[in-house]
Scaffold this motif. Structure first.
Motif, PDB file in Angstrom:
ATOM      1  N   LEU A   1       0.091  -0.889  10.371  1.00  0.00           N
ATOM      2  CA  LEU A   1       0.310   0.663  10.942  1.00  0.00           C
ATOM      3  C   LEU A   1       1.039   1.373   9.896  1.00  0.00           C
ATOM      4  O   LEU A   1       0.445   2.633   9.622  1.00  0.00           O
ATOM      5  CB  LEU A   1       1.230   0.759  12.065  1.00  0.00           C
ATOM      6  CG  LEU A   1       1.470   2.233  12.821  1.00  0.00           C
ATOM      7  CD1 LEU A   1       0.065   2.907  13.069  1.00  0.00           C
ATOM      8  CD2 LEU A   1       2.515   2.033  13.839  1.00  0.00           C
ATOM      9  N   ARG A   2       1.875   1.053   9.175  1.00  0.00           N
ATOM     10  CA  ARG A   2       2.607   1.695   8.120  1.00  0.00           C
ATOM     11  C   ARG A   2       1.303   1.889   6.781  1.00  0.00           C
ATOM     12  O   ARG A   2       1.451   3.065   6.468  1.00  0.00           O
ATOM     13  CB  ARG A   2       3.498   0.831   7.504  1.00  0.00           C
ATOM     14  CG  ARG A   2       4.452   1.336   6.357  1.00  0.00           C
ATOM     15  CD  ARG A   2       5.168   0.196   5.489  1.00  0.00           C
ATOM     16  NE  ARG A   2       5.982  -0.484   6.265  1.00  0.00           N
ATOM     17  CZ  ARG A   2       7.350  -0.239   6.524  1.00  0.00           C
ATOM     18  NH1 ARG A   2       7.907   0.806   6.141  1.00  0.00           N
ATOM     19  NH2 ARG A   2       7.922  -1.102   7.341  1.00  0.00           N
ATOM     20  N   ALA A   3       0.619   0.900   6.637  1.00  0.00           N
ATOM     21  CA  ALA A   3      -0.515   1.094   5.606  1.00  0.00           C
ATOM     22  C   ALA A   3      -1.547   2.186   6.320  1.00  0.00           C
ATOM     23  O   ALA A   3      -1.873   3.011   5.384  1.00  0.00           O
ATOM     24  CB  ALA A   3      -1.108  -0.194   5.268  1.00  0.00           C
ATOM     25  N   TYR A   4      -2.023   2.017   7.464  1.00  0.00           N
ATOM     26  CA  TYR A   4      -3.035   3.009   7.934  1.00  0.00           C
ATOM     27  C   TYR A   4      -2.496   4.187   7.885  1.00  0.00           C
ATOM     28  O   TYR A   4      -3.262   5.224   7.550  1.00  0.00           O
ATOM     29  CB  TYR A   4      -3.067   2.185   9.294  1.00  0.00           C
ATOM     30  CG  TYR A   4      -4.470   3.098  10.053  1.00  0.00           C
ATOM     31  CD1 TYR A   4      -5.738   3.223   9.655  1.00  0.00           C
ATOM     32  CD2 TYR A   4      -3.926   3.820  11.096  1.00  0.00           C
ATOM     33  CE1 TYR A   4      -6.519   4.149  10.351  1.00  0.00           C
ATOM     34  CE2 TYR A   4      -4.638   5.009  11.696  1.00  0.00           C
ATOM     35  CZ  TYR A   4      -6.041   4.859  11.300  1.00  0.00           C
ATOM     36  OH  TYR A   4      -7.152   5.828  12.043  1.00  0.00           O
TER      37      TYR A   4
ATOM     38  N   TYR B   1       0.926  -1.182   0.095  1.00  0.00           N
ATOM     39  CA  TYR B   1       0.023  -0.153   0.103  1.00  0.00           C
ATOM     40  C   TYR B   1       0.743   1.338   0.166  1.00  0.00           C
ATOM     41  O   TYR B   1       0.532   2.129  -0.965  1.00  0.00           O
ATOM     42  CB  TYR B   1      -1.127   0.037   1.144  1.00  0.00           C
ATOM     43  CG  TYR B   1      -2.365   0.875   0.903  1.00  0.00           C
ATOM     44  CD1 TYR B   1      -3.304   0.746   0.188  1.00  0.00           C
ATOM     45  CD2 TYR B   1      -2.143   2.151   1.808  1.00  0.00           C
ATOM     46  CE1 TYR B   1      -4.339   1.634  -0.133  1.00  0.00           C
ATOM     47  CE2 TYR B   1      -3.250   3.182   1.456  1.00  0.00           C
ATOM     48  CZ  TYR B   1      -4.125   2.887   0.867  1.00  0.00           C
ATOM     49  OH  TYR B   1      -5.076   3.616   0.764  1.00  0.00           O
ATOM     50  N   PRO B   2       1.876   1.404   1.060  1.00  0.00           N
ATOM     51  CA  PRO B   2       2.634   2.526   0.812  1.00  0.00           C
ATOM     52  C   PRO B   2       3.416   2.748  -0.651  1.00  0.00           C
ATOM     53  O   PRO B   2       3.590   4.019  -0.973  1.00  0.00           O
ATOM     54  CB  PRO B   2       3.663   2.561   2.005  1.00  0.00           C
ATOM     55  CG  PRO B   2       3.000   1.459   2.954  1.00  0.00           C
ATOM     56  CD  PRO B   2       2.178   0.420   1.885  1.00  0.00           C
TER      57      PRO B   2
ATOM     58  N   MET C   1       2.787   6.021  -3.028  1.00  0.00           N
ATOM     59  CA  MET C   1       3.935   6.826  -3.400  1.00  0.00           C
ATOM     60  C   MET C   1       4.006   6.769  -4.869  1.00  0.00           C
ATOM     61  O   MET C   1       4.302   7.930  -5.667  1.00  0.00           O
ATOM     62  CB  MET C   1       5.379   6.339  -3.089  1.00  0.00           C
ATOM     63  CG  MET C   1       6.386   7.321  -3.333  1.00  0.00           C
ATOM     64  SD  MET C   1       7.912   7.193  -2.414  1.00  0.00           S
ATOM     65  CE  MET C   1       7.541   8.056  -1.298  1.00  0.00           C
ATOM     66  N   ASP C   2       3.845   5.823  -5.763  1.00  0.00           N
ATOM     67  CA  ASP C   2       4.091   5.625  -6.914  1.00  0.00           C
ATOM     68  C   ASP C   2       3.107   6.656  -7.576  1.00  0.00           C
ATOM     69  O   ASP C   2       3.272   7.458  -8.774  1.00  0.00           O
ATOM     70  CB  ASP C   2       3.937   4.415  -7.709  1.00  0.00           C
ATOM     71  CG  ASP C   2       4.070   4.018  -8.862  1.00  0.00           C
ATOM     72  OD1 ASP C   2       5.056   4.720  -9.568  1.00  0.00           O
ATOM     73  OD2 ASP C   2       3.353   3.262  -9.776  1.00  0.00           O
ATOM     74  N   TYR C   3       1.856   6.449  -7.218  1.00  0.00           N
ATOM     75  CA  TYR C   3       0.759   7.395  -7.977  1.00  0.00           C
ATOM     76  C   TYR C   3       0.651   8.764  -7.411  1.00  0.00           C
ATOM     77  O   TYR C   3       0.371   9.651  -8.300  1.00  0.00           O
ATOM     78  CB  TYR C   3      -0.820   6.696  -7.757  1.00  0.00           C
ATOM     79  CG  TYR C   3      -0.977   5.559  -8.696  1.00  0.00           C
ATOM     80  CD1 TYR C   3      -1.382   5.959  -9.815  1.00  0.00           C
ATOM     81  CD2 TYR C   3      -0.556   4.074  -8.282  1.00  0.00           C
ATOM     82  CE1 TYR C   3      -1.758   4.981 -11.014  1.00  0.00           C
ATOM     83  CE2 TYR C   3      -0.793   3.440  -9.350  1.00  0.00           C
ATOM     84  CZ  TYR C   3      -1.422   3.389 -10.682  1.00  0.00           C
ATOM     85  OH  TYR C   3      -1.540   2.394 -11.359  1.00  0.00           O
ATOM     86  N   THR C   4       1.178   9.039  -6.339  1.00  0.00           N
ATOM     87  CA  THR C   4       1.554  10.359  -6.034  1.00  0.00           C
ATOM     88  C   THR C   4       2.540  10.940  -6.971  1.00  0.00           C
ATOM     89  O   THR C   4       2.510  12.049  -7.158  1.00  0.00           O
ATOM     90  CB  THR C   4       2.022  10.487  -4.563  1.00  0.00           C
ATOM     91  OG1 THR C   4       0.803  10.135  -3.750  1.00  0.00           O
ATOM     92  CG2 THR C   4       2.242  11.973  -3.989  1.00  0.00           C
ATOM     93  N   HIS C   5       3.729  10.326  -7.160  1.00  0.00           N
ATOM     94  CA  HIS C   5       4.642  10.783  -8.203  1.00  0.00           C
ATOM     95  C   HIS C   5       4.166  11.177  -9.439  1.00  0.00           C
ATOM     96  O   HIS C   5       4.306  11.966 -10.159  1.00  0.00           O
ATOM     97  CB  HIS C   5       5.810   9.786  -8.166  1.00  0.00           C
ATOM     98  CG  HIS C   5       6.716   9.937  -6.826  1.00  0.00           C
ATOM     99  ND1 HIS C   5       6.345  10.030  -5.812  1.00  0.00           N
ATOM    100  CD2 HIS C   5       8.279   9.863  -6.907  1.00  0.00           C
ATOM    101  CE1 HIS C   5       7.457  10.306  -4.945  1.00  0.00           C
ATOM    102  NE2 HIS C   5       8.708  10.089  -5.705  1.00  0.00           N
TER     103      HIS C   5
END
Length: 477
Positions: A336-339, A52-53, A57-61
């Motif tokens: 937690l990282r994904a949330y 998920y992270p 990040m990929d689509y944010t970029h």
């Protein structure tokens, strides 16, 4: 992911799937799969959470770097600064829960072809520039707390670079090619921001490391891809079917490898075909299991919503979900990282910022624009920070709430009215109050639910060790 979270997810998969199966058929017969197949579904769920992270990040970029040049609202071509020249308003959807206390200076970095040379000028303002890798971990935090107020010259290097680097540069090496430098400098309002554009943002430099000393270097124009215009990164990620999603994640893993600590999980995930450059196929499962696998994205999104509505008891402080450890450095805490990616992508380490989130008032009821609320701070219980604090209003998707006065947050840098005893009341309601208008945070209209995010930049130790407790938001009765 620990055993408790694994079991919780697995049970939820069974519960939601069986419930949906009941609702969709006249028969009351529940779906049933073997223990081995249920384990496979759980592994698919873990793979979804793990990726998920990276997907975010990929689509944010892809979306936020899809401009010809710095657009003044935090977008810039890949490997170039994108500066915010004014605060966002309702309708801004580039990132969830944007803050309105600082101007962003952002780099969407891809280090696959070349390291970057970055220059950050000296400033007297509080500033913070964390660098996040593709997994959402803060690999380095540059700014007032760590590097001070002086100028900083950096070589940002990817995982495979082995070339020479000048001795006078601070080397920051990432384990992934995709990275995000999410800089923030304190700004009181847009008028004040004009000063920081001249004093800070205009002096920022980003270019290939090999061009560091080329006085004639000019950043190239960005190439605009029409496929990513007017898109919202989170929607692009959340709306993907499981097969497309996992195959995209596995392509990203080629240039954005995991950590050594991920090896036990990744070895298990190989059994469902999940590995760098792999090819995930639904037909490896029987028909009943395929139906459950297809529901994994919606189930995980449901888990995110449940976490927001019902945070772990140990995190709760009077209706606030206060996470004071693990942010920005998640280890094997994959959920937690994904949330955190979902509710506040780009979260800092706890020593730099704490983000109490709340979806309910002090009585445990969801916030609703039909009601009036008050957040009260006693004079001796103000937010303890070395930097500053703020309170921001968001809708249920994490975006700003439209209102007549374009006011989306309040905080310590604003012109608030304090009570005679030094205490403070923040009024949260849809209609403008008769008194304390300076302390009014507009909420959505009647019937619409909302959420609140409190920010404490550079929090003091009593916030981090949890001896300071957030006061609850009281419904006016």
């Amino acid at each position: 992911m620990n055993k408790l979270k694994f079991i919780t997810i697995l049970l939820l998969i069974f519960f939601v799937s069986c419930k949906n199966e009941k609702n969709n058929n006249s028969s009351t017969k529940e779906i049933s799969i073997s223990k081995a197949d249920s384990t496979k579904v759980a592994l698919v769920t873990q793979a979804y959470i793990y990726g998920y992270p990276m997907m975010t990040m990929d689509y944010t970029h892809k979306i936020s770097s899809n401009v010809a040049s710095d657009n003044g609202m935090g977008k810039g071509p890949m490997n170039q600064w994108g500066n915010m020249h004014k605060f966002p308003k309702a309708g801004f959807t580039e990132v969830v829960r944007p803050n309105l206390d600082t101007y962003y200076s952002v780099i969407y970095a891809d280090l696959g072809e070349s390291p970057l040379y970055l220059h950050i000028p000296a400033t007297e303002r509080y500033y913070l520039m964390p660098i996040l890798n593709a997994h959402g971990d803060v690999i380095k935090s540059v700014g007032s707390r760590t590097t001070g107020q002086g100028a900083v010259d950096i070589a940002l290097v990817g995982p495979t670079y082995d070339g020479e680097i000048d001795d006078d540069l601070t080397v920051i090496r990432s384990t992934t090619n995709l990275n995000w430098m999410l800089g923030r400098v304190a700004v009181k309002n847009n008028e004040d921001g004009k000063v920081e554009i001249a004093n800070f943002q205009s002096k920022l430099i980003a270019r290939p490391l090999s061009e560091r000393n080329n006085k004639n270097y000019v950043n190239p124009k960005g190439i605009i891809n029409p496929d990513y215009l007017n898109k919202v990164p989170m929607d692009e990620v959340d709306n993907k079917d499981i097969t497309t999603y996992l195959n995209e994640v596995m392509q990203l893993m080629i240039d954005n490898p995991g950590y050594a600590t991920d090896k036990p999980l990744l070895e298990k995930l190989k059994t469902i075909g999940f590995e760098p450059g792999g090819d995930f196929k639904l037909d490896q499962f029987n028909s009943q299991t395929q139906e459950m696998v297809k529901k994994v994205p919606s189930i995980v999104q449901g888990l995110f919503s449940k976490m927001t509505a019902n945070p772990p008891t140990e995190n709760l402080q009077n209706g606030w979900n206060v996470i004071t450890s693990g942010l920005g450095e998640y280890g094997t805490g994959y959920f937690l990282r994904a949330y955190v990616t979902k509710i506040g992508y780009g979260a800092n380490q706890s020593v730099d910022a704490i983000y109490p989130n709340s979806a309910v008032d002090s009585d445990g009821n969801n916030y609703n624009g039909s009601n009036k609320y008050v957040l009260h701070f006693d004079a001796d219980h103000m937010p303890p920070v070395n930097g500053f604090w703020s309170l921001t209003m968001y809708d249920k998707k994490g975006f700003l709430v439209d209102n007549a006065i374009d006011r989306y947050n309040l905080g310590g840098m604003k012109d608030l009215t304090y009570n005679q005893d030094g205490s403070l009341d923040i009024l949260i309601q849809a209609e403008q109050p008769e008194k304390l208008k300076s302390n009014w945070l507009p909420s959505p209209q009647a019937g619409e639910e909302f959420e609140l995010t409190f920010r404490m930049y550079y929090p003091k130790e009593n916030v981090i060790n949890r001896s300071y407790k957030m006061p609850g938001v009281q419904k006016v009765k």
